[in-house]
Design a protein around this motif. Structure first.
Motif, PDB file in Angstrom:
ATOM      1  N   ARG A 127       0.862  -1.174   0.000  1.00  0.00           N
ATOM      2  CA  ARG A 127       0.000   0.000   0.000  1.00  0.00           C
ATOM      3  C   ARG A 127       0.901   1.226   0.000  1.00  0.00           C
ATOM      4  NH1 ARG A 127      -3.662  -3.434   3.473  1.00  0.00           N
ATOM      5  NH2 ARG A 127      -2.039  -3.395   5.055  1.00  0.00           N
ATOM      6  N   PHE A 128       0.341   2.362  -0.415  1.00  0.00           N
ATOM      7  CA  PHE A 128       1.163   3.566  -0.508  1.00  0.00           C
ATOM      8  C   PHE A 128       1.625   4.029   0.862  1.00  0.00           C
ATOM      9  CE2 PHE A 128       1.725   8.195  -0.650  1.00  0.00           C
ATOM     10  CZ  PHE A 128       2.785   8.224  -1.526  1.00  0.00           C
ATOM     11  N   SER A 129       0.697   4.179   1.803  1.00  0.00           N
ATOM     12  CA  SER A 129       1.054   4.624   3.153  1.00  0.00           C
ATOM     13  C   SER A 129       1.319   3.421   4.045  1.00  0.00           C
ATOM     14  CB  SER A 129      -0.087   5.457   3.746  1.00  0.00           C
ATOM     15  OG  SER A 129      -0.264   6.646   3.006  1.00  0.00           O
ATOM     16  N   LYS A 130       2.154   3.639   5.063  1.00  0.00           N
ATOM     17  CA  LYS A 130       2.485   2.595   6.026  1.00  0.00           C
ATOM     18  C   LYS A 130       2.088   3.071   7.414  1.00  0.00           C
ATOM     19  CE  LYS A 130       6.569   1.055   3.435  1.00  0.00           C
ATOM     20  NZ  LYS A 130       6.274  -0.309   3.080  1.00  0.00           N
TER      21      LYS A 130
ATOM     22  N   VAL B 231       0.837  16.198   5.733  1.00  0.00           N
ATOM     23  CA  VAL B 231       1.404  14.867   5.578  1.00  0.00           C
ATOM     24  C   VAL B 231       2.133  14.526   6.867  1.00  0.00           C
ATOM     25  CG1 VAL B 231       2.958  13.423   4.214  1.00  0.00           C
ATOM     26  CG2 VAL B 231       1.716  15.276   3.101  1.00  0.00           C
ATOM     27  N   GLY B 232       1.945  13.297   7.327  1.00  0.00           N
ATOM     28  CA  GLY B 232       2.596  12.861   8.556  1.00  0.00           C
ATOM     29  C   GLY B 232       3.434  11.625   8.318  1.00  0.00           C
ATOM     30  N   PRO B 233       4.143  11.185   9.336  1.00  0.00           N
ATOM     31  CA  PRO B 233       5.009  10.012   9.226  1.00  0.00           C
ATOM     32  C   PRO B 233       4.276   8.788   8.667  1.00  0.00           C
ATOM     33  CG  PRO B 233       5.453  11.143  11.282  1.00  0.00           C
ATOM     34  CD  PRO B 233       4.236  11.797  10.673  1.00  0.00           C
ATOM     35  N   GLY B 234       4.952   8.101   7.767  1.00  0.00           N
ATOM     36  CA  GLY B 234       4.437   6.880   7.155  1.00  0.00           C
ATOM     37  C   GLY B 234       3.490   7.105   6.000  1.00  0.00           C
ATOM     38  N   GLN B 235       2.930   8.283   5.886  1.00  0.00           N
ATOM     39  CA  GLN B 235       1.910   8.521   4.862  1.00  0.00           C
ATOM     40  C   GLN B 235       2.462   8.542   3.444  1.00  0.00           C
ATOM     41  OE1 GLN B 235      -0.153  12.039   6.420  1.00  0.00           O
ATOM     42  NE2 GLN B 235      -1.817  10.671   7.036  1.00  0.00           N
ATOM     43  N   MET B 236       3.757   8.828   3.283  1.00  0.00           N
ATOM     44  CA  MET B 236       4.355   8.793   1.944  1.00  0.00           C
ATOM     45  C   MET B 236       5.105   7.481   1.718  1.00  0.00           C
ATOM     46  SD  MET B 236       5.403  12.768   1.278  1.00  0.00           S
ATOM     47  CE  MET B 236       6.343  12.353  -0.155  1.00  0.00           C
ATOM     48  N   GLY B 237       4.827   6.489   2.559  1.00  0.00           N
ATOM     49  CA  GLY B 237       5.368   5.154   2.353  1.00  0.00           C
ATOM     50  C   GLY B 237       6.733   4.902   2.942  1.00  0.00           C
ATOM     51  N   GLU B 238       7.247   5.862   3.696  1.00  0.00           N
ATOM     52  CA  GLU B 238       8.581   5.666   4.268  1.00  0.00           C
ATOM     53  C   GLU B 238       8.525   4.758   5.480  1.00  0.00           C
ATOM     54  OE1 GLU B 238       7.230   9.132   6.809  1.00  0.00           O
ATOM     55  OE2 GLU B 238       6.852   8.404   4.783  1.00  0.00           O
TER      56      GLU B 238
ATOM     57  N   GLY C 192      11.544  13.333  -2.219  1.00  0.00           N
ATOM     58  CA  GLY C 192      10.750  12.310  -1.539  1.00  0.00           C
ATOM     59  C   GLY C 192      11.531  11.337  -0.691  1.00  0.00           C
ATOM     60  N   GLY C 193      12.717  11.717  -0.262  1.00  0.00           N
ATOM     61  CA  GLY C 193      13.488  10.860   0.632  1.00  0.00           C
ATOM     62  C   GLY C 193      14.535  10.038  -0.073  1.00  0.00           C
ATOM     63  N   VAL C 194      15.146   9.152   0.694  1.00  0.00           N
ATOM     64  CA  VAL C 194      16.235   8.318   0.177  1.00  0.00           C
ATOM     65  C   VAL C 194      15.931   6.850   0.445  1.00  0.00           C
ATOM     66  CG1 VAL C 194      17.972  10.136   0.462  1.00  0.00           C
ATOM     67  CG2 VAL C 194      17.615   8.486   2.315  1.00  0.00           C
ATOM     68  N   MET C 195      16.584   6.007  -0.343  1.00  0.00           N
ATOM     69  CA  MET C 195      16.463   4.564  -0.201  1.00  0.00           C
ATOM     70  C   MET C 195      17.784   4.021   0.334  1.00  0.00           C
ATOM     71  SD  MET C 195      13.495   4.286  -0.995  1.00  0.00           S
ATOM     72  CE  MET C 195      12.247   3.612  -1.998  1.00  0.00           C
ATOM     73  N   SER C 196      17.688   2.864   0.985  1.00  0.00           N
ATOM     74  CA  SER C 196      18.884   2.291   1.585  1.00  0.00           C
ATOM     75  C   SER C 196      18.769   0.777   1.683  1.00  0.00           C
ATOM     76  CB  SER C 196      19.107   2.893   2.981  1.00  0.00           C
ATOM     77  OG  SER C 196      18.051   2.514   3.850  1.00  0.00           O
ATOM     78  N   VAL C 197      19.912   0.161   1.966  1.00  0.00           N
ATOM     79  CA  VAL C 197      19.974  -1.269   2.245  1.00  0.00           C
ATOM     80  C   VAL C 197      20.496  -1.446   3.669  1.00  0.00           C
ATOM     81  CG1 VAL C 197      20.255  -1.978  -0.160  1.00  0.00           C
ATOM     82  CG2 VAL C 197      22.282  -1.497   1.225  1.00  0.00           C
TER      83      VAL C 197
END
Length: 186
Positions: free
Chosen positions: A21-24, A84-91, A153-158
């Motif tokens: 889902r988009f938001s978490k 917009v709050g935490p998790g809503q953009m899928g982070e 929109g943020g960063v991705m990581s491993v």
């Protein structure tokens, strides 16, 4: 940067979702697992888990195991009228006090006592952002002075080292050695 730019880098919130889902939903803690991502999250895995990428080539390495967004972005988009709050953009991890977008590729983030992630690149904001909040995509994309697209929109990581991450945990930034490479979309 927001008015509280002098705060120590920290985790503001953590989120996970076992479904695509988009938001978490925000949770009390997440468990990072080395080489996989966040335990119980739909995007955890050695190979790509994002549905559009799986459709193209399911054997690609998963460079998007953990998505981090800086809470300062929420402050910025609020000025444009978006709530917009935490998790809503899928982070998975919402931070404050770290210029995530200004870090070079390969930067290590030490999260809490044990967890460590390596930044692989920028999130490439997609149309789902507008489906969440019409017009928000325009607010998280911009143009640099040279005309190039700025992805906010943020960063991705491993995940390099596993551990539990909770709101309030400290973040320590460790820059890579050698020639620094700017972040690109992954």
């Amino acid at each position: 940067m927001s008015a509280d730019h002098d705060t120590h880098p920290r985790v503001v919130a953590v989120s996970r979702d076992g479904a695509h889902r988009f938001s978490k939903p925000v949770v009390d803690e997440v468990v990072l697992v080395a080489g996989l991502g966040i335990e119980g999250d739909a995007h955890a895995g050695v190979t790509v888990q994002h549905r559009s990428r799986v459709a193209r080539d399911p054997s690609q390495p998963n460079l998007r195991q953990v998505h981090l967004i800086h809470a300062e972005l929420f402050d910025d988009v609020a000025e444009a009228g978006f709530q917009v709050g935490p998790g809503q953009m899928g982070e998975n991890i919402t931070t404050r006090g770290v210029d995530l977008l200004g870090l070079p590729t390969g930067t290590l983030l030490h999260l809490g006592a044990d967890a460590r992630v390596r930044i692989t690149g920028l999130r490439n904001p997609c149309q789902q952002i507008n489906e969440f909040e019409p017009g928000l995509l325009r607010a998280v994309l911009g143009r640099a002075d040279d005309g190039s697209i700025e992805r906010k929109g943020g960063v991705m990581s491993v995940v390099l080292a596993g551990g539990v991450v909770r709101p309030g945990d400290t973040i320590r930034v460790e820059l890579p050695t050698g020639e620094l490479q700017p972040l690109g979309p992954v």
